[in-house]
Design a protein around this motif. Sequence first.
Motif, short mmCIF file in Angstrom:
data_model
loop_
_atom_site.label_atom_id
_atom_site.label_comp_id
_atom_site.label_asym_id
_atom_site.label_seq_id
_atom_site.Cartn_x
_atom_site.Cartn_y
_atom_site.Cartn_z
N HIS A 307 -28.44 21.64 14.29
CA HIS A 307 -28.56 21.63 12.87
C HIS A 307 -30.69 21.87 13.31
O HIS A 307 -30.92 21.95 11.95
CB HIS A 307 -29.68 19.46 12.64
CG HIS A 307 -28.59 18.99 11.83
ND1 HIS A 307 -27.33 18.58 11.90
CD2 HIS A 307 -28.22 18.36 10.20
CE1 HIS A 307 -26.56 18.26 11.50
NE2 HIS A 307 -26.96 18.23 11.06
N LYS A 308 -30.20 22.20 14.24
CA LYS A 308 -31.82 23.41 14.55
C LYS A 308 -31.23 25.21 14.09
O LYS A 308 -32.47 25.07 14.14
CB LYS A 308 -32.12 23.18 15.80
CG LYS A 308 -32.15 21.32 16.19
CD LYS A 308 -32.23 21.87 18.27
CE LYS A 308 -32.07 20.48 18.75
NZ LYS A 308 -32.01 20.26 19.69
N PRO A 310 -30.96 26.17 10.78
CA PRO A 310 -31.59 26.25 9.36
C PRO A 310 -32.71 26.23 9.23
O PRO A 310 -33.78 26.78 9.42
CB PRO A 310 -30.92 25.21 8.32
CG PRO A 310 -29.49 24.69 8.92
CD PRO A 310 -29.82 24.80 11.10
N GLU A 311 -33.31 25.89 10.40
CA GLU A 311 -35.04 25.17 10.94
C GLU A 311 -35.43 26.61 11.31
O GLU A 311 -36.59 27.22 10.80
CB GLU A 311 -34.90 24.26 11.63
CG GLU A 311 -34.84 22.63 11.13
CD GLU A 311 -35.44 22.01 12.14
OE1 GLU A 311 -35.82 22.03 13.32
OE2 GLU A 311 -34.85 20.35 11.42
N ALA A 312 -34.93 27.25 12.51
CA ALA A 312 -34.92 28.34 12.49
C ALA A 312 -35.14 29.49 11.96
O ALA A 312 -35.68 30.61 11.60
CB ALA A 312 -33.95 28.41 14.03
N ALA A 314 -35.12 29.61 8.39
CA ALA A 314 -35.98 29.09 6.99
C ALA A 314 -37.45 29.96 7.71
O ALA A 314 -37.95 30.20 7.12
CB ALA A 314 -36.16 27.62 7.23
N LYS A 315 -37.45 29.65 9.06
CA LYS A 315 -38.91 30.21 9.53
C LYS A 315 -38.94 31.83 9.48
O LYS A 315 -40.03 32.21 9.30
CB LYS A 315 -39.15 29.72 11.40
CG LYS A 315 -39.52 28.23 11.12
CD LYS A 315 -39.15 28.24 12.85
CE LYS A 315 -40.17 26.68 12.99
NZ LYS A 315 -40.00 26.39 14.41
#
Length: 547
Positions: A307-308, A310-312, A314-315
């Motif tokens: 789950h981490k 997509p966050e990475a 996105a940045k």
Amino acid sequence: MIVLADSGASKTDWRVIDKGKITQFRSPGFNPNYQHDAEIREALNQEFLKDLGTQAEKVFFYGAGCTLPENKKRVAERLREVFPSAILDVQHDMMAAARATLGRKAGISCILGTGSNSCDYNGAEIIAKRPAPGFILGDEGSGSAIGKQFILDFIHDEMPLHIREKLLKKQALDYPTIIQQVYQAPFPGKYLASFCEFITENKSDPYCFLLIEQAFVKFFEKHVLKYENYTEKTVSFVGSIAFYNSDILRRVATRFQMPVATILESLLLVSPSIILPMKTTESPSLYDNLELMEVGDLLRHMNEEDHKVPEAVAKVLPNVEQFIHALVPRMQAGGRLFYIGAGTSGRLGILDASECPPTYGVPDDVVIGLIAGGDQAIRKAVENAEDDEEQGWIDIQQHGFHPQDSVIGIAASGTTPYVIGAIRMAREKGLLTACITCNADTPLAAVSEHPIAAIVGPEFVTGSTRMKAGTAQKLLLNMISTSVMIKLGRVKGNKMVDMQLSNEKLVLRGTRMIMESTGLAEAEAKELLLTKGSVRAAVEDFYKPKP
């Protein structure tokens, strides 16, 4: 041969590691915040560096003032003149200080040399920093700050007479000389810090002792005490001012109830393995004793880590967008897109490239995937293939290259020689270059025009970059190739109108697209599709004015 450098405003300490043998050198220091390229070049104009220049394979340079990207770039360019073929990694000296003083443990790390600085370190990354505006506005507790107060006391006759007389016996000093050195001569910070040798030699005198102590108190107040939960952390120091006045420094730390873990004179006095950059992709997993976990727990924790990703990703979307804006016009002008990587990274590039012809109907040579070791490495690893820095560009040349071509280097670590060499040469030849990595500030990013670094954090299985890093790379490649194909007109509405009809499933999908666009019955739509060869051609033929 590996070269390590710890550079401050006054001096640069070099450590050369070659076949297990370690040698050390010292040269003048520099700070790109205050010095021009010519001055940096002069500081690097050393005979021992000329001797090392063609032999060094990797150079890790930790320098004061190397926080801003433009400063890193300037220093890297000057180092490239000395080390023409080495892989360069330029970082701020604060990161090296944290690694040297704390290793893999969390705490507050500080530099007290000619200048001063500090950070809050979690054992792998710097998580907070205090402002370090230099000797005019800051540098509390540093040699320049202590020297500045000492000189002010000299000018205003506020130092004890016996200290003044002792100083003048050691060196000639007067007001005009001080003004000239501080306001007209180069390196005023170094000049002010130079008085610390005298001050430290006389620290048994109450005046000198208090001068140092007050400077350290101010440093703690402006830096150490500002960090969140500082009372729960240890504090460590590196630098000559801290080292040669460690007794006073520990006294001040005790006053603030702060345990001191380490005080080093130089970063290079610790094991090189501690200072060398620790890749985020190789950081220890957040989980341990995996073999004892139940299958359900293994799956849940892996999913939590996934789950981490997509966050990475996105940045780094702004970086991806910038690259695509540069890439599309080149491909519209007939340029091709190369993916180049090794191992998992190379296979992911080949996977994405191989999907473009059937999905979007482009020729096989529009998007090309290359892997270290050649096609045989797709299924089975080829030993040492990724270590050849020249082979990557050779592999690209086998396809010929056009000025409008573009190359994306894919390497989770950002340190793969095969990829770095290819990107460096491609950029020198005028090709558009980008890279996809999962570590910050890598040698690959340094040679790429458009670096994209998705920092996904430690892998579930330590160092297994086929997991989160591989997922991030796949997501980014999907975005790049899909966006480019859309902008090249290979998608209409939301449909793959140029897909190859390579199996019955795709023929059926194309038939349905035509039915939706034209209102034809299934049999008629399928016949038109097979006759014209693509959804686009079939729909265009249907709506073409009939004579």
